[in-house]
Scaffold this active site. Structure first.
Site, PDB file in Angstrom:
ATOM      1  N   HIS A  14       0.787  -1.237   0.000  1.00 27.16           N
ATOM      2  CA  HIS A  14       0.000   0.000   0.000  1.00 27.16           C
ATOM      3  C   HIS A  14       0.817   1.284   0.000  1.00 27.16           C
ATOM      4  O   HIS A  14       0.243   2.377   0.029  1.00 27.16           O
ATOM      5  CB  HIS A  14      -0.976  -0.005   1.183  1.00 27.16           C
ATOM      6  N   HIS A  15       2.153   1.200  -0.005  1.00 22.50           N
ATOM      7  CA  HIS A  15       2.980   2.406  -0.011  1.00 22.50           C
ATOM      8  C   HIS A  15       3.461   2.799  -1.407  1.00 22.50           C
ATOM      9  O   HIS A  15       4.006   3.890  -1.574  1.00 22.50           O
ATOM     10  CB  HIS A  15       4.210   2.231   0.889  1.00 22.50           C
ATOM     11  N   GLY A  16       3.307   1.916  -2.392  1.00 24.64           N
ATOM     12  CA  GLY A  16       3.798   2.224  -3.729  1.00 24.64           C
ATOM     13  C   GLY A  16       3.196   3.515  -4.258  1.00 24.64           C
ATOM     14  O   GLY A  16       1.994   3.751  -4.132  1.00 24.64           O
TER      15      GLY A  16
ATOM     16  N   ASP B 133      -0.421   5.349   2.746  1.00 23.95           N
ATOM     17  CA  ASP B 133      -0.257   6.638   2.077  1.00 23.95           C
ATOM     18  C   ASP B 133      -0.468   6.572   0.569  1.00 23.95           C
ATOM     19  O   ASP B 133      -1.064   7.473  -0.028  1.00 23.95           O
ATOM     20  CB  ASP B 133       1.115   7.237   2.404  1.00 23.95           C
TER      21      ASP B 133
END
Length: 367
Positions: A131-133, A173
């Site tokens: 989920h940070h990519g 994010d």
């Protein structure tokens, strides 16, 4: 079995980000091996994840970035310009042999999951949850953003409302950037306050699309239950989602080295069970999880919860041997409970006033 399907791949087996990297551990292969040994993963429910084609990644990621990622894997090196521009070849997102194939397979698993649940059903894709990519760079161990790509596919096939629930110890994010201001995706994130990436404050609603629940260190099962019952479940139910995507990162449990939270894996399994009746479609991914034993146990229990399997009080010797065979570059060895059981003992505690206040503060979004 209840029609749940499991997505895996051999690309994860033996794949390491580097000897001392937090992802120097076996995760998805251990889950597959445990579930097979327990008889929970017959061939008819297992799907091999395809590797997403580059064109399937550019709904969120830039063409230039996807090409740079492919080139970095082929060359096994990056220039200083690529490192600066795209975040490749850093300590967090190093060059390693499967640095394109592995995340592209996780993304392909998410796209397959979306297609599998188009007419209803549940899927576990433990390799996903990255989920940070970011659109043009790698970040936080995530080279591609599988949750974003998967939810884009769900919307493309005609779904109108998706509830994204994230119980990883770190804020989502990249997902928040992708769906800021969306009226089709409702994001709900429980994450440790004051921890990287230092986003997801309670007052940040991502343009009306997000409910953020930053929690203090020591966050326990009793406090999680309050947020689950008073915020997460009411918010999801009120949204009436066509699909639920649960990012089930395993790094919020007590033994994980990259958070200071104090949950048992029972919290994750109860979240899976509680969310399942709220939508005809559900995808559960992996995410964080940096202790090999707790991560393998937690995600195996997620699959048991989704598929209706009964979790034994004590594991058979064959399964304990799988857990005993895992290694970790960090010092110390697991307790006997981590080698002989799947379910943690409950970890209750006092519900602090700041947790009650957090639930009240974000309650205005539950409508």
């Amino acid at each position: 079995m209840t029609g749940a399907r499991f997505i895996g791949s051999n690309v994860y087996r033996g794949s390491r980000y580097g000897k001392l990297h937090p992802l120097s551990i076996e995760r998805v292969p251990a889950v597959i091996d445990i579930c097979r040994a327990l008889g929970w993963l017959p061939p008819e429910v297992y799907r091999t994840s395809p590797m997403a084609k580059p064109a399937a990644l550019t709904g969120f990621h830039s063409v230039r970035y996807v090409a740079a990622l492919q080139e970095a894997e082929a060359a096994q090196s990056v220039s200083s310009e690529v490192r600066e521009r795209h975040g490749l070849g850093t300590l967090s997102n190093p060059v390693f042999p499967e640095m394109y194939r592995r995340p592209a397979t996780a993304a392909g698993g998410g796209l397959l999951a979306a297609d599998l649940v188009a007419r209803g059903g549940v899927v576990h894709n433990p390799g996903g949850g990255t989920h940070h990519g970011l659109p043009d760079r790698a970040s936080g161990f995530c080279y591609l953003n599988e949750p974003v790509l998967t939810m884009q596919r769900l919307l493309a096939i005609g779904l109108e409302r998706i509830a994204y629930v994230d119980i990883d110890a770190h804020h989502c994010d990249g997902v928040a950037i992708a769906f800021e201001g969306s009226r089709q995706v409702r994001m709900i994130s429980v994450h440790e306050a004051g921890r990287w990436p230092f986003t997801g404050a309670a007052e940040d609603d991502a343009g009306g699309a997000a409910i953020n629940l930053p929690v203090p260190k020591g966050f326990n099962d009793s406090e999680f239950a309050l947020l689950l019952n008073e915020v997460i479940l009411p918010a999801v139910e009120a949204f009436r989602p066509d699909a639920i995507f649960l990012q089930c990162g395993a790094d919020a449990v007590t033994e994980d080295p990259l958070s200071r939270l104090a949950l048992s894996n029972l919290c994750h399994w109860r979240t899976v069970a509680a969310l399942r009746p709220l939508s005809p479609r559900m995808i559960v991914s992996g995410g964080g999880g940096y202790n090999p034993w707790t991560t393998a146990r937690l995600w195996s229990g997620v699959w048991a919860t989704l598929s209706g399997a009964e979790i034994p009080e004590r594991l058979p010797a064959e399964v304990s041997d799988i857990l005993r065979g895992l290694d970790w570059s960090r010092r110390g060895r697991p307790s006997e409970a981590l080698l002989t059981t799947l379910a943690d003992a409950p970890r209750p505690g006092p519900v602090r006033s700041e947790i009650r206040e957090l639930a009240r503060t974000v309650g205005r979004f539950v409508a």
